[in-house]
Design a protein around this motif. Sequence first.
Motif, PDB file in Angstrom:
ATOM      1  N   GLU A 146       0.808  -1.225   0.000  1.00  0.00           N
ATOM      2  CA  GLU A 146       0.000   0.000   0.000  1.00  0.00           C
ATOM      3  C   GLU A 146       0.841   1.274   0.000  1.00  0.00           C
ATOM      4  N   ILE A 147       2.089   1.193  -0.407  1.00  0.00           N
ATOM      5  CA  ILE A 147       2.947   2.374  -0.496  1.00  0.00           C
ATOM      6  C   ILE A 147       3.148   2.705  -1.966  1.00  0.00           C
ATOM      7  N   ASP A 148       2.788   3.913  -2.340  1.00  0.00           N
ATOM      8  CA  ASP A 148       2.953   4.393  -3.705  1.00  0.00           C
ATOM      9  C   ASP A 148       4.252   5.195  -3.763  1.00  0.00           C
ATOM     10  N   VAL A 149       5.302   4.629  -4.358  1.00  0.00           N
ATOM     11  CA  VAL A 149       6.615   5.286  -4.379  1.00  0.00           C
ATOM     12  C   VAL A 149       6.529   6.654  -5.044  1.00  0.00           C
ATOM     13  N   ASN A 150       5.842   6.745  -6.180  1.00  0.00           N
ATOM     14  CA  ASN A 150       5.731   8.034  -6.868  1.00  0.00           C
ATOM     15  C   ASN A 150       4.995   9.059  -6.015  1.00  0.00           C
ATOM     16  N   GLY A 151       3.907   8.646  -5.378  1.00  0.00           N
ATOM     17  CA  GLY A 151       3.167   9.550  -4.500  1.00  0.00           C
ATOM     18  C   GLY A 151       3.996  10.005  -3.319  1.00  0.00           C
ATOM     19  N   TYR A 152       4.778   9.089  -2.757  1.00  0.00           N
ATOM     20  CA  TYR A 152       5.667   9.431  -1.647  1.00  0.00           C
ATOM     21  C   TYR A 152       6.655  10.517  -2.065  1.00  0.00           C
ATOM     22  N   LEU A 153       7.267  10.332  -3.240  1.00  0.00           N
ATOM     23  CA  LEU A 153       8.252  11.307  -3.713  1.00  0.00           C
ATOM     24  C   LEU A 153       7.612  12.663  -3.965  1.00  0.00           C
ATOM     25  N   GLU A 154       6.432  12.682  -4.565  1.00  0.00           N
ATOM     26  CA  GLU A 154       5.759  13.952  -4.829  1.00  0.00           C
ATOM     27  C   GLU A 154       5.420  14.678  -3.537  1.00  0.00           C
ATOM     28  N   LYS A 155       5.033  13.934  -2.509  1.00  0.00           N
ATOM     29  CA  LYS A 155       4.676  14.543  -1.229  1.00  0.00           C
ATOM     30  C   LYS A 155       5.897  15.045  -0.462  1.00  0.00           C
ATOM     31  N   HIS A 156       6.972  14.276  -0.460  1.00  0.00           N
ATOM     32  CA  HIS A 156       8.142  14.623   0.357  1.00  0.00           C
ATOM     33  C   HIS A 156       9.164  15.495  -0.354  1.00  0.00           C
ATOM     34  N   PHE A 157       9.057  15.617  -1.671  1.00  0.00           N
ATOM     35  CA  PHE A 157       9.981  16.448  -2.438  1.00  0.00           C
ATOM     36  C   PHE A 157       9.202  17.363  -3.375  1.00  0.00           C
ATOM     37  N   PRO A 158       8.428  18.282  -2.795  1.00  0.00           N
ATOM     38  CA  PRO A 158       7.625  19.177  -3.632  1.00  0.00           C
ATOM     39  C   PRO A 158       8.501  20.140  -4.424  1.00  0.00           C
ATOM     40  N   LEU A 159       7.902  20.752  -5.426  1.00  0.00           N
ATOM     41  CA  LEU A 159       8.609  21.683  -6.298  1.00  0.00           C
ATOM     42  C   LEU A 159       9.280  22.803  -5.507  1.00  0.00           C
ATOM     43  N   GLU A 160       8.639  23.249  -4.436  1.00  0.00           N
ATOM     44  CA  GLU A 160       9.167  24.370  -3.657  1.00  0.00           C
ATOM     45  C   GLU A 160      10.155  23.929  -2.584  1.00  0.00           C
ATOM     46  N   GLY A 161      10.561  22.688  -2.593  1.00  0.00           N
ATOM     47  CA  GLY A 161      11.435  22.165  -1.542  1.00  0.00           C
ATOM     48  C   GLY A 161      12.850  22.688  -1.615  1.00  0.00           C
ATOM     49  N   SER A 162      13.657  22.231  -0.693  1.00  0.00           N
ATOM     50  CA  SER A 162      15.041  22.703  -0.593  1.00  0.00           C
ATOM     51  C   SER A 162      16.026  21.805  -1.342  1.00  0.00           C
ATOM     52  N   TYR A 163      15.533  20.868  -2.127  1.00  0.00           N
ATOM     53  CA  TYR A 163      16.397  19.971  -2.891  1.00  0.00           C
ATOM     54  C   TYR A 163      16.523  20.451  -4.325  1.00  0.00           C
ATOM     55  N   THR A 164      17.701  20.259  -4.914  1.00  0.00           N
ATOM     56  CA  THR A 164      17.874  20.579  -6.326  1.00  0.00           C
ATOM     57  C   THR A 164      17.197  19.481  -7.151  1.00  0.00           C
ATOM     58  N   VAL A 165      17.020  19.734  -8.423  1.00  0.00           N
ATOM     59  CA  VAL A 165      16.443  18.730  -9.308  1.00  0.00           C
ATOM     60  C   VAL A 165      17.304  17.479  -9.302  1.00  0.00           C
ATOM     61  N   ALA A 166      18.615  17.650  -9.386  1.00  0.00           N
ATOM     62  CA  ALA A 166      19.523  16.499  -9.393  1.00  0.00           C
ATOM     63  C   ALA A 166      19.414  15.703  -8.091  1.00  0.00           C
ATOM     64  N   GLU A 167      19.377  16.390  -6.954  1.00  0.00           N
ATOM     65  CA  GLU A 167      19.250  15.694  -5.677  1.00  0.00           C
ATOM     66  C   GLU A 167      17.950  14.902  -5.623  1.00  0.00           C
ATOM     67  N   GLY A 168      16.865  15.528  -6.019  1.00  0.00           N
ATOM     68  CA  GLY A 168      15.576  14.842  -6.022  1.00  0.00           C
ATOM     69  C   GLY A 168      15.583  13.628  -6.932  1.00  0.00           C
ATOM     70  N   PHE A 169      16.234  13.757  -8.071  1.00  0.00           N
ATOM     71  CA  PHE A 169      16.338  12.651  -9.022  1.00  0.00           C
ATOM     72  C   PHE A 169      17.068  11.469  -8.389  1.00  0.00           C
ATOM     73  N   TYR A 170      18.209  11.730  -7.777  1.00  0.00           N
ATOM     74  CA  TYR A 170      18.992  10.651  -7.176  1.00  0.00           C
ATOM     75  C   TYR A 170      18.279  10.047  -5.968  1.00  0.00           C
ATOM     76  N   ILE A 171      17.674  10.875  -5.137  1.00  0.00           N
ATOM     77  CA  ILE A 171      16.926  10.373  -3.977  1.00  0.00           C
ATOM     78  C   ILE A 171      15.784   9.474  -4.453  1.00  0.00           C
ATOM     79  N   GLY A 172      15.044   9.949  -5.447  1.00  0.00           N
ATOM     80  CA  GLY A 172      13.930   9.163  -5.978  1.00  0.00           C
ATOM     81  C   GLY A 172      14.379   7.824  -6.533  1.00  0.00           C
ATOM     82  N   ASN A 173      15.499   7.834  -7.226  1.00  0.00           N
ATOM     83  CA  ASN A 173      16.000   6.580  -7.791  1.00  0.00           C
ATOM     84  C   ASN A 173      16.460   5.612  -6.708  1.00  0.00           C
ATOM     85  N   VAL A 174      17.088   6.114  -5.654  1.00  0.00           N
ATOM     86  CA  VAL A 174      17.498   5.235  -4.552  1.00  0.00           C
ATOM     87  C   VAL A 174      16.263   4.567  -3.945  1.00  0.00           C
TER      88      VAL A 174
END
Length: 92
Positions: free
Chosen positions: A24-52
């Motif tokens: 019952e865990i949606d990986v894509n939904g989790y990433l969208e919720k925890h790494f919003p567009l206005e967050g403090s992560y760069t695009v590259a950081e978000g990409f690598y975190i999401g892939n991990v």
Amino acid sequence: MRNINFEDTPEDIVNKPSHYHKNEIDVNGYLEKHFPLEGSYTVAEGFYIGNVIKYTSRYKSKGGLQDLEKAEFNLKKLIELEEKSDESRGLG
């Protein structure tokens, strides 16, 4: 393969593959919720975190050791970014 959320419906391998929706865990939904567009992560950081998260959460049901190696590669890239960031701030 059957869809884990809808027993009588075939799996939608493009839009909702079962290996991204375990226990019952949606990986894509989790990433969208925890790494919003206005967050403090760069695009590259978000990409690598999401892939991990993606590769480690699916390795048993999809790529096995190869997915763990992909996760390791992405984690190393994230570490490199953090080291460069620390160096540019005079911390490393």
